[in-house]
Design an enzyme around this catalytic site. Structure first.
Site, mmCIF file in Angstrom:
data_model
loop_
_atom_site.group_PDB
_atom_site.id
_atom_site.type_symbol
_atom_site.label_atom_id
_atom_site.label_comp_id
_atom_site.label_asym_id
_atom_site.label_seq_id
_atom_site.Cartn_x
_atom_site.Cartn_y
_atom_site.Cartn_z
ATOM 1 N N ASN A 37 -5.356 -0.602 8.468
ATOM 2 C CA ASN A 37 -4.196 0.122 8.629
ATOM 3 C C ASN A 37 -4.158 0.575 10.031
ATOM 4 O OD1 ASN A 37 -2.013 2.168 8.953
ATOM 5 N ND2 ASN A 37 -2.265 3.087 7.019
ATOM 6 N N CYS A 81 0.134 3.402 10.548
ATOM 7 C CA CYS A 81 0.871 4.489 9.827
ATOM 8 C C CYS A 81 1.381 5.727 10.932
ATOM 9 C CB CYS A 81 -0.186 5.261 8.887
ATOM 10 S SG CYS A 81 0.524 6.811 8.264
ATOM 11 N N SER A 95 0.787 -1.467 0.016
ATOM 12 C CA SER A 95 0.007 -0.039 0.166
ATOM 13 C C SER A 95 0.760 1.328 -0.086
ATOM 14 C CB SER A 95 -0.818 0.013 1.299
ATOM 15 O OG SER A 95 -1.605 1.241 1.397
#
Length: 307
Positions: free
Chosen positions: A131, A134, A24
């Site tokens: 996710n 991050c 990604s």
């Protein structure tokens, strides 16, 4: 060995023709690479992180090169989940053999749930990657991935809303990656992927200011590979669900190393900036490596290291 090796692997029940996946944030929405990479020759690709609403990301400069990789603070710039479903996904559905993994991001649990709900009604997606890692946003992302309680709640609720397998992307910025992987598994994750980037800082000694506008950014590339391999090994020992490894893979042997450490599949990220065909080249290289080392089924490499 004259026999063609079987390069297929299964991650959370999703069959992949190759263990090599485009990570990604480094492969756009897939359609941008259609004329460069044969999407039917790689295992899958993961979309840019998709959020409830479009996100502009962080101010520039937000990418710099380092001695053995790069630091980025993009800040999850993306078009938003609805625009992806309307503008990108129809094209992806026409690409025969393309396996799409949608990366899901949100500042809150409710944000993530809304993204999941929108994607649930769309065809052409094989799996979600949540996710929880991050490092370049002030909310969500790593905030979830570094707190076991928040991670458990996030995974439990998103898994409950998901109509597809859920893979959780973990942060390396923790004391015990094995513990966090186990939390994700206990909360219902079908697989985990790791590692995301390491929080880092680079200072311009002439201006005495950070070289990244966000001050800190995420370090990726070959510099992090030995640490990432160790973390994949730790996670694979802690859970029974598949582990997808990443961090500094630039050649076939790197991918093999991650699999021997315990990964079922791997993701290639930063290498795509230097070579847009890196994912396909590494997938082809793994096939040649298996032929040269008389490996009949690549899945047999998972956990094969003698440690």
């Amino acid at each position: 060995m004259s026999k063609v090796p079987d390069m297929s692997v299964a991650v959370a029940g999703v069959e992949l023709r190759s263990p090599v996946i485009a990570a990604s944030g480094t492969f756009g929405y897939g359609v941008e690479f259609e004329e460069i990479v044969s999407l039917d020759k790689i295992g899958a690709f993961v979309t840019k992180g998709l959020s409830r609403e479009p996100m502009a990301g962080n101010p520039t400069p937000r990418i710099i090169e380092t001695a053995a990789g790069m630091i980025n603070a993009i800040g999850l710039q993306n078009m938003g989940v609805r625009a992806f479903v309307e503008e990108k996904l129809p094209k992806l559905r026409t690409i025969k053999g393309a396996v799409v993994i949608a990366n899901v991001f949100g500042y809150t649990v409710e944000d993530c749930l809304e993204v999941i709900r929108v994607l649930n009604d769309a065809e052409g997606i094989a799996m979600y990657e949540l996710n929880a890692s991050c490092p370049n946003t002030s909310h969500g992302g790593m905030v979830f991935g570094t707190d076991s309680g928040l991670l458990y709640e996030l995974v439990t609720r998103t898994k409950g809303a998901s109509r597809r397998p859920l893979m959780v992307k973990l942060s390396p910025n923790v004391t015990s990656i094995g513990q966090m992987a186990k939390v994700a598994e206990d909360a219902g994750a079908d697989a985990v992927s790791l590692v995301n980037t390491f929080v880092s800082l680079a200072i311009d000694v002439e201006t005495r200011r950070s070289r990244i506008a966000n001050v800190t950014g995420g370090l990726s590339g070959p510099a992090i590979k030995p640490i990432a391999v160790r973390m994949v090994h730790d996670a694979a020992k802690a859970v029974r669900i598949p582990v997808v490894g990443m961090g500094g893979i630039v050649r076939a042997e790197d991918a093999v190393e991650f699999m021997m450490a315990g990964a079922t599949a791997v993701q290639v990220g930063t290498a795509s900036y230097a070579d847009p065909r890196a994912v396909e080249n590494i997938a082809n290289g793994m096939r040649k490596w298996c032929v040269g080392h008389q490996v009949e089924h690549v899945a047999g490499l998972t956990g094969a290291a003698v440690l």
